[in-house]
Design a protein around this motif. Sequence first.
Motif, PDB file in Angstrom:
ATOM      1  N   ASP A  42       0.799  -1.102  -0.087  1.00 48.17           N
ATOM      2  CA  ASP A  42       0.117   0.016  -0.015  1.00 48.17           C
ATOM      3  C   ASP A  42       0.758   1.384   0.183  1.00 48.17           C
ATOM      4  OD1 ASP A  42      -2.472  -1.650  -0.029  1.00 48.17           O
ATOM      5  OD2 ASP A  42      -2.529  -1.435   2.179  1.00 48.17           O
ATOM      6  N   PHE A  43       2.195   1.383   0.657  1.00 48.65           N
ATOM      7  CA  PHE A  43       3.009   2.281   0.532  1.00 48.65           C
ATOM      8  C   PHE A  43       3.187   2.792  -0.967  1.00 48.65           C
ATOM      9  CE2 PHE A  43       5.121   0.891   5.046  1.00 48.65           C
ATOM     10  CZ  PHE A  43       3.660   1.239   5.646  1.00 48.65           C
ATOM     11  N   SER A  44       3.733   1.554  -1.587  1.00 48.80           N
ATOM     12  CA  SER A  44       4.121   2.113  -2.877  1.00 48.80           C
ATOM     13  C   SER A  44       3.013   2.380  -3.921  1.00 48.80           C
ATOM     14  CB  SER A  44       4.607   0.538  -3.331  1.00 48.80           C
ATOM     15  OG  SER A  44       5.631   0.021  -2.664  1.00 48.80           O
ATOM     16  N   LYS A  45       1.642   1.792  -3.447  1.00 48.09           N
ATOM     17  CA  LYS A  45       0.413   2.222  -4.359  1.00 48.09           C
ATOM     18  C   LYS A  45      -0.157   3.528  -4.031  1.00 48.09           C
ATOM     19  CE  LYS A  45      -1.301  -2.203  -4.945  1.00 48.09           C
ATOM     20  NZ  LYS A  45      -2.603  -3.443  -4.656  1.00 48.09           N
ATOM     21  N   HIS A  46      -0.269   4.026  -2.731  1.00 43.29           N
ATOM     22  CA  HIS A  46      -0.785   5.067  -2.495  1.00 43.29           C
ATOM     23  C   HIS A  46      -0.008   6.275  -1.925  1.00 43.29           C
ATOM     24  CE1 HIS A  46      -4.416   2.826  -2.953  1.00 43.29           C
ATOM     25  NE2 HIS A  46      -3.796   1.819  -1.785  1.00 43.29           N
ATOM     26  N   ALA A  47       1.170   6.111  -1.357  1.00 40.41           N
ATOM     27  CA  ALA A  47       1.932   7.162  -1.076  1.00 40.41           C
ATOM     28  C   ALA A  47       2.556   7.806  -2.415  1.00 40.41           C
ATOM     29  CB  ALA A  47       3.073   6.804  -0.147  1.00 40.41           C
ATOM     30  N   PRO A  48       2.995   9.301  -2.205  1.00 41.52           N
ATOM     31  CA  PRO A  48       3.770   9.972  -3.348  1.00 41.52           C
ATOM     32  C   PRO A  48       4.690   9.302  -3.671  1.00 41.52           C
ATOM     33  CG  PRO A  48       2.838  11.457  -1.695  1.00 41.52           C
ATOM     34  CD  PRO A  48       2.653  10.278  -0.794  1.00 41.52           C
ATOM     35  N   GLY A  49       5.325   9.068  -4.951  1.00 37.27           N
ATOM     36  CA  GLY A  49       6.334   8.227  -5.280  1.00 37.27           C
ATOM     37  C   GLY A  49       7.695   8.632  -4.526  1.00 37.27           C
ATOM     38  N   ARG A  50       8.061   9.923  -4.719  1.00 38.01           N
ATOM     39  CA  ARG A  50       9.577  10.305  -3.948  1.00 38.01           C
ATOM     40  C   ARG A  50       9.350   9.904  -2.146  1.00 38.01           C
ATOM     41  NH1 ARG A  50       9.710  15.609  -1.760  1.00 38.01           N
ATOM     42  NH2 ARG A  50      11.978  15.324  -2.618  1.00 38.01           N
ATOM     43  N   GLU A  51       8.080   9.814  -1.635  1.00 33.08           N
ATOM     44  CA  GLU A  51       8.011   9.828  -0.402  1.00 33.08           C
ATOM     45  C   GLU A  51       8.026   8.144   0.163  1.00 33.08           C
ATOM     46  OE1 GLU A  51       8.345  11.866   2.074  1.00 33.08           O
ATOM     47  OE2 GLU A  51       8.423  13.345   0.451  1.00 33.08           O
ATOM     48  N   VAL A  52       7.740   7.135  -0.844  1.00 30.16           N
ATOM     49  CA  VAL A  52       7.591   6.021  -0.595  1.00 30.16           C
ATOM     50  C   VAL A  52       9.070   5.299   0.252  1.00 30.16           C
ATOM     51  CG1 VAL A  52       7.840   3.283  -1.494  1.00 30.16           C
ATOM     52  CG2 VAL A  52       6.268   5.053  -2.482  1.00 30.16           C
ATOM     53  N   GLU A 107       8.987  14.728   7.465  1.00 29.44           N
ATOM     54  CA  GLU A 107       7.744  15.151   7.918  1.00 29.44           C
ATOM     55  C   GLU A 107       6.529  14.622   7.210  1.00 29.44           C
ATOM     56  OE1 GLU A 107       8.299  19.395   8.151  1.00 29.44           O
ATOM     57  OE2 GLU A 107       8.528  19.391  10.280  1.00 29.44           O
ATOM     58  N   LEU A 108       6.591  14.650   5.809  1.00 28.07           N
ATOM     59  CA  LEU A 108       5.698  14.231   5.061  1.00 28.07           C
ATOM     60  C   LEU A 108       5.421  12.731   5.036  1.00 28.07           C
ATOM     61  CD1 LEU A 108       6.270  16.344   1.619  1.00 28.07           C
ATOM     62  CD2 LEU A 108       4.505  16.631   3.458  1.00 28.07           C
ATOM     63  N   ALA A 109       6.441  11.865   5.350  1.00 33.90           N
ATOM     64  CA  ALA A 109       6.205  10.567   5.417  1.00 33.90           C
ATOM     65  C   ALA A 109       5.784  10.231   6.776  1.00 33.90           C
ATOM     66  CB  ALA A 109       7.666   9.829   5.317  1.00 33.90           C
ATOM     67  N   ILE A 110       5.947  10.762   7.874  1.00 32.86           N
ATOM     68  CA  ILE A 110       5.289  10.527   8.969  1.00 32.86           C
ATOM     69  C   ILE A 110       3.699  11.014   9.034  1.00 32.86           C
ATOM     70  CG2 ILE A 110       5.112  11.636  11.670  1.00 32.86           C
ATOM     71  CD1 ILE A 110       8.214  11.709  11.439  1.00 32.86           C
ATOM     72  N   GLN A 111       3.673  12.121   8.308  1.00 34.93           N
ATOM     73  CA  GLN A 111       2.070  12.732   8.331  1.00 34.93           C
ATOM     74  C   GLN A 111       1.144  11.666   7.349  1.00 34.93           C
ATOM     75  OE1 GLN A 111       1.007  15.222  10.277  1.00 34.93           O
ATOM     76  NE2 GLN A 111      -0.915  14.401   9.579  1.00 34.93           N
ATOM     77  N   TRP A 112       1.982  11.141   6.353  1.00 34.37           N
ATOM     78  CA  TRP A 112       1.145  10.064   5.568  1.00 34.37           C
ATOM     79  C   TRP A 112       0.553   8.984   6.657  1.00 34.37           C
ATOM     80  CZ3 TRP A 112       1.217   4.965   3.813  1.00 34.37           C
ATOM     81  CH2 TRP A 112       0.259   4.733   2.794  1.00 34.37           C
ATOM     82  N   LEU A 113       1.641   8.461   7.307  1.00 32.17           N
ATOM     83  CA  LEU A 113       1.505   7.285   8.044  1.00 32.17           C
ATOM     84  C   LEU A 113       0.309   7.535   9.173  1.00 32.17           C
ATOM     85  CD1 LEU A 113       4.903   5.882   8.790  1.00 32.17           C
ATOM     86  CD2 LEU A 113       3.212   4.841   7.524  1.00 32.17           C
ATOM     87  N   ILE A 114       0.358   8.675   9.657  1.00 32.30           N
ATOM     88  CA  ILE A 114      -0.799   9.376  10.808  1.00 32.30           C
ATOM     89  C   ILE A 114      -2.008   9.452   9.831  1.00 32.30           C
ATOM     90  CG2 ILE A 114      -1.442  11.069  12.040  1.00 32.30           C
ATOM     91  CD1 ILE A 114       1.479  11.759  12.401  1.00 32.30           C
ATOM     92  N   ASP A 115      -2.283   9.958   8.631  1.00 30.21           N
ATOM     93  CA  ASP A 115      -3.256  10.210   7.925  1.00 30.21           C
ATOM     94  C   ASP A 115      -4.265   8.908   7.408  1.00 30.21           C
ATOM     95  OD1 ASP A 115      -3.299  12.744   8.429  1.00 30.21           O
ATOM     96  OD2 ASP A 115      -2.292  13.209   6.201  1.00 30.21           O
ATOM     97  N   ALA A 116      -3.087   7.859   7.284  1.00 32.37           N
ATOM     98  CA  ALA A 116      -3.623   6.362   6.679  1.00 32.37           C
ATOM     99  C   ALA A 116      -3.898   5.575   8.021  1.00 32.37           C
ATOM    100  CB  ALA A 116      -2.252   5.832   6.069  1.00 32.37           C
ATOM    101  N   GLY A 117      -3.836   6.082   9.283  1.00 34.49           N
ATOM    102  CA  GLY A 117      -4.448   5.658  10.350  1.00 34.49           C
ATOM    103  C   GLY A 117      -3.325   4.278  10.726  1.00 34.49           C
ATOM    104  N   LEU A 118      -2.067   4.363  10.459  1.00 30.50           N
ATOM    105  CA  LEU A 118      -1.193   3.278  10.766  1.00 30.50           C
ATOM    106  C   LEU A 118      -0.299   3.793  11.922  1.00 30.50           C
ATOM    107  CD1 LEU A 118      -0.166   2.287   7.204  1.00 30.50           C
ATOM    108  CD2 LEU A 118      -1.981   1.306   8.684  1.00 30.50           C
ATOM    109  N   ALA A 119      -0.320   4.992  12.448  1.00 33.80           N
ATOM    110  CA  ALA A 119       0.431   5.527  13.139  1.00 33.80           C
ATOM    111  C   ALA A 119      -0.104   6.427  14.096  1.00 33.80           C
ATOM    112  CB  ALA A 119       1.739   6.021  12.988  1.00 33.80           C
ATOM    113  N   TYR A 120       0.338   6.602  15.478  1.00 37.27           N
ATOM    114  CA  TYR A 120      -0.577   7.640  16.219  1.00 37.27           C
ATOM    115  C   TYR A 120       0.735   8.362  16.632  1.00 37.27           C
ATOM    116  CZ  TYR A 120      -4.352   4.463  17.262  1.00 37.27           C
ATOM    117  OH  TYR A 120      -5.337   3.902  17.083  1.00 37.27           O
ATOM    118  N   LYS A 121       0.361   9.767  16.797  1.00 35.26           N
ATOM    119  CA  LYS A 121       1.428  10.812  17.054  1.00 35.26           C
ATOM    120  C   LYS A 121       1.117  11.447  18.435  1.00 35.26           C
ATOM    121  CE  LYS A 121       4.022  14.883  15.114  1.00 35.26           C
ATOM    122  NZ  LYS A 121       4.124  15.894  13.868  1.00 35.26           N
TER     123      LYS A 121
END
Length: 267
Positions: free
Chosen positions: A16-26, A62-76
């Motif tokens: 899912d990281f490869s499919k949905h995260a921005p390419g340069r952020e994977v 910062e963008l990578a961390i926020q992506w994980l939070i928005d995806a519901g995979l991490a709690y900050k």
Amino acid sequence: EVRSIQTQILLDYRRDFSKHAPGREVPRVNMVWDSIPAQLAKENKKFVYRAVRKSARAADFELAIQWLIDAGLAYKVQRVNTPRLPLKFYEDPNAFKLFMLDVGLMGAMAETSAESMLVGDGIFSEYKGAFTELYVLTQLKSRGMSLYYHAVDHSTIEIDLLAQWHDRVVPIEVKAAVNVKAKSLRTFIMRHPQLKALRFSMLPYKTLAFSKIEGRHGTYALIDKGENRDREIRKPRPSIRAQLKADKAKTAPKKAAAKTKNHDMEV
């Protein structure tokens, strides 16, 4: 079987990281994701960017961390420097802890068996604290609580979690063993006596029993109503060395003020 399912879920997440995260952020999303167990195993669980990659800065991830939070995979969980309502006003945007969404998945990622997570041995002592804190966090999050943690720079005092619940600030200490001595919590409550703290630990109830209740489904944990779990936190004993030093300072004769040159000339 459970572990194989958890491992498959982790593999699906990476796809899912490869499919949905921005390419340069994977690659960065993968690096942050892989670093979470090690970040939580530290005594100071504050997220450190250099633990992800040497010489890394906040702007790099910062963008990578926020992506994980928005995806519901991490709690900050942000740090607050002052335990006052509303806690949002006192959060430090530059200091936080990053948790995974599930204890079992973190166990699978760390290749730690369920037995090692539960049984009290010294092999996984650091990780056990991380697992316990994550478990408490996820349970409180499921109740809709806003959670932070408290720490101050250049101080050893740290409160694992601060909850804002029904217009109250609730300090929470999490212990992974039966030893419930908590210097940080004791000192914190002495400084903020208006707050009432919670402590979660593996200390067993003396009167705990399991039983079924007629007319109800399931098995219930029964605890005698006389069980005392609300004992006041004991104040630390005064330092004998500090007291002797203070007494010596009181009884020491005062030194006469030194005469200045101007004073000698006047005489």
